[in-house]
Design an enzyme around this catalytic site. Structure first.
Site, PDB file in Angstrom:
ATOM      1  N   TYR A  78      47.719  25.838  12.297  1.00 21.75           N
ATOM      2  CA  TYR A  78      48.560  26.140  13.465  1.00 21.75           C
ATOM      3  C   TYR A  78      48.684  24.928  14.376  1.00 21.75           C
ATOM      4  O   TYR A  78      47.697  24.250  14.669  1.00 21.75           O
ATOM      5  CB  TYR A  78      47.944  27.282  14.274  1.00 21.75           C
ATOM      6  CG  TYR A  78      48.237  28.648  13.705  1.00 21.75           C
ATOM      7  CD1 TYR A  78      49.539  29.091  13.510  1.00 21.75           C
ATOM      8  CD2 TYR A  78      47.191  29.509  13.382  1.00 21.75           C
ATOM      9  CE1 TYR A  78      49.787  30.361  12.989  1.00 21.75           C
ATOM     10  CE2 TYR A  78      47.432  30.779  12.872  1.00 21.75           C
ATOM     11  CZ  TYR A  78      48.741  31.192  12.682  1.00 21.75           C
ATOM     12  OH  TYR A  78      48.996  32.434  12.170  1.00 21.75           O
ATOM     13  N   LYS A  94      19.117  44.806  22.373  1.00 22.40           N
ATOM     14  CA  LYS A  94      20.412  45.267  22.916  1.00 22.40           C
ATOM     15  C   LYS A  94      21.550  44.544  22.174  1.00 22.40           C
ATOM     16  O   LYS A  94      21.296  43.608  21.399  1.00 22.40           O
ATOM     17  CB  LYS A  94      20.471  44.982  24.421  1.00 22.40           C
ATOM     18  CG  LYS A  94      20.373  43.512  24.774  1.00 22.40           C
ATOM     19  CD  LYS A  94      20.414  43.294  26.276  1.00 22.40           C
ATOM     20  CE  LYS A  94      20.173  41.840  26.613  1.00 22.40           C
ATOM     21  NZ  LYS A  94      20.563  41.486  27.968  1.00 22.40           N
TER      22      LYS A  94
HETATM   23  C1  LIG Z   1      16.236  41.727  31.530  1.00 23.99           C
HETATM   24  C2  LIG Z   1      16.172  40.931  30.282  1.00 23.99           C
HETATM   25  N1  LIG Z   1      14.985  40.643  29.758  1.00 23.99           N
HETATM   26  C3  LIG Z   1      14.860  39.916  28.615  1.00 23.99           C
HETATM   27  C4  LIG Z   1      15.973  39.433  27.980  1.00 23.99           C
HETATM   28  C5  LIG Z   1      15.803  38.592  26.742  1.00 23.99           C
HETATM   29  O1  LIG Z   1      16.176  37.278  27.019  1.00 23.99           O
HETATM   30  P1  LIG Z   1      16.134  36.165  25.858  1.00 23.99           P
HETATM   31  O2  LIG Z   1      17.124  36.598  24.863  1.00 23.99           O
HETATM   32  O3  LIG Z   1      16.523  34.922  26.561  1.00 23.99           O
HETATM   33  O4  LIG Z   1      14.753  36.169  25.350  1.00 23.99           O
HETATM   34  C6  LIG Z   1      17.226  39.684  28.499  1.00 23.99           C
HETATM   35  C7  LIG Z   1      18.424  39.155  27.839  1.00 23.99           C
HETATM   36  O5  LIG Z   1      19.467  38.962  28.328  1.00 23.99           O
HETATM   37  C8  LIG Z   1      17.345  40.461  29.685  1.00 23.99           C
HETATM   38  O6  LIG Z   1      18.533  40.757  30.228  1.00 23.99           O
END
Ligand SMILES: Cc1ncc(COP(=O)(O)O)c(C=O)c1O
Length: 359
Positions: A256, A34
């Site tokens: 700055y 994602k």
């Molecule tokens: C539901 C869910 N599962 C897995 C993950 C993966 O987590 P990580 O990046 O800590 O492995 C996330 C990340 O936010 C998540 O929201």
């Protein structure tokens, strides 16, 4: 061309995926890509992660980008759907929504009544203690029965997410696990529990679909962790170049607000990088960058397009030299600590104007 580049090492990505599989050899891997694969480029990462069993994204928009670029693996939508109008596309594409509200179950029920020839798989999220998304414990039996009553739902994977997995000594991990097990032990549904921290831990639990995210990108999932010692390889190198050099005298200020004042005659290199690229504005003076294999301190405020670096002790530094902001020799986790955030935020914060190079 502005020299700001995020170089993505796809071999490192594959190395980290293999590491996840080694940690949990029995499990399928639902690679979390994602937020544009945590800022690394979702399509290229999905293609590089061809050994993953499925991908997890945050929305149908993210899933559609993958689909449009020929990614055919199954995709789990971690927040399910936001509106009923998304359902037709979700089931047409055979994406797998995470169901976390009763309204979503109701919408599924209505939709399948109107489309009885369709079917789907879902994940049902259980709130075992994070209190963000998911079926409350006392409602689990009721919601699960409602799902079982929808014959179009072919498989329901039970999932949960841990609030404090980055601190393995935190007692809530065990409590959440016990909670999950007590609800699900009589059921033969597949389960999905572990994020990166739990994948890499030696905590044992039944898990059919691990969900590694940050570890794939080579940053540590643990508070104060060290990705290199943990056997992970950083995937992104964020770099740019020196575009100007000047000498400032003792007492003169830089940047700055004139926040930094030279204590001695100093050579200041100005580098094309700033918070407009996603580099954190709040790093303090002294935060390192690498020039000519040497750590040199950032001085003064990070601005939108430029960063100033004291190269007085790096005598050959010159216009055109490469400057590395994070990568193999300079962990993202270290810069995250300096800027009081986490590597997740730095990596996902790379802005659109940064050029990506894949190798
Ligand atoms: C539901 C869910 N599962 C897995 C993950 C993966 O987590 P990580 O990046 O800590 O492995 C996330 C990340 O936010 C998540 O929201």
């Amino acid at each position: 061309m502005r020299p700001v580049v995020a170089t993505i090492d796809t071999d490192a990505l594959r190395h980290n995926l293999a590491k996840a599989q080694t940690c949990r050899p029995e499990a399928n891997i639902l690679a979390v890509i994602k937020a544009n694969a945590y800022g690394h480029g979702a399509v290229a990462c999905a293609k590089a992660l061809s050994d993953a069993d499925a991908f997890a994204v945050a929305s149908i928009e993210e899933a559609e980008v993958l689909f449009n670029h020929g990614v055919t693996k199954r995709i789990v939508l971690l927040a399910g759907f936001f509106e009923e109008s998304e359902l037709a596309l979700i089931f047409h594409r055979q994406w797998i929504p995470v169901i976390h509200t009763e309204q979503q179950i109701q919408l599924l029920h209505c939709w399948f009544q109107k489309n009885p020839e369709k079917s789907c798989d879902i994940f049902l999220k259980i709130d075992t203690g994070m209190h963000r998304l998911g079926v409350p414990l006392e409602k689990f039996a009721e919601w699960h029965a409602k799902i079982l009553a929808i014959p179009n739902i072919k498989q329901c994977t039970l999932m949960t997410h841990f609030a404090c997995a980055d601190e393995l000594e935190n007692k809530t991990i065990e409590l959440q696990l016990q909670c999950f097990e007590s609800l699900t032990k009589q059921l033969d549904n597949p389960c999905s529990l572990a994020n990166s921290a739990l994948v890499m831990s030696d905590v044992s639990f039944r898990d059919n679909w691990i969900r590694p995210g940050i570890m794939l990108y080579g940053a540590s999932p643990f508070k104060n962790g060290n990705a290199q010692i943990e056997g992970l390889e950083p995937v992104m190198t964020l770099s740019s170049a020196i575009i100007a050099c000047r000498v400032v005298n003792a007492g003169e200020q830089v940047g700055y607000g004139g926040d930094w004042q030279a204590k001695r005659q100093s050579v200041i290199a100005t580098v094309a990088m700033g918070y407009g690229d996603g580099y954190p504005r709040h790093v303090p003076t002294g935060t390192p960058v690498i020039i000519r294999n040497q750590r040199c301190p950032i001085v003064g405020r990070v601005s939108m397009d430029f960063i100033t670096v004291d190269v007085t002790d790096c005598p050959h530094a010159a216009v055109g030299d490469e400057v590395i902001f994070w990568g193999k020799e300079l962990p993202t986790d270290e810069i995250a600590t300096q800027s009081k955030t986490i590597a997740y935020e730095l990596l996902t914060g790379i802005s659109q104007r940064v050029r990506y190079v894949y190798k």
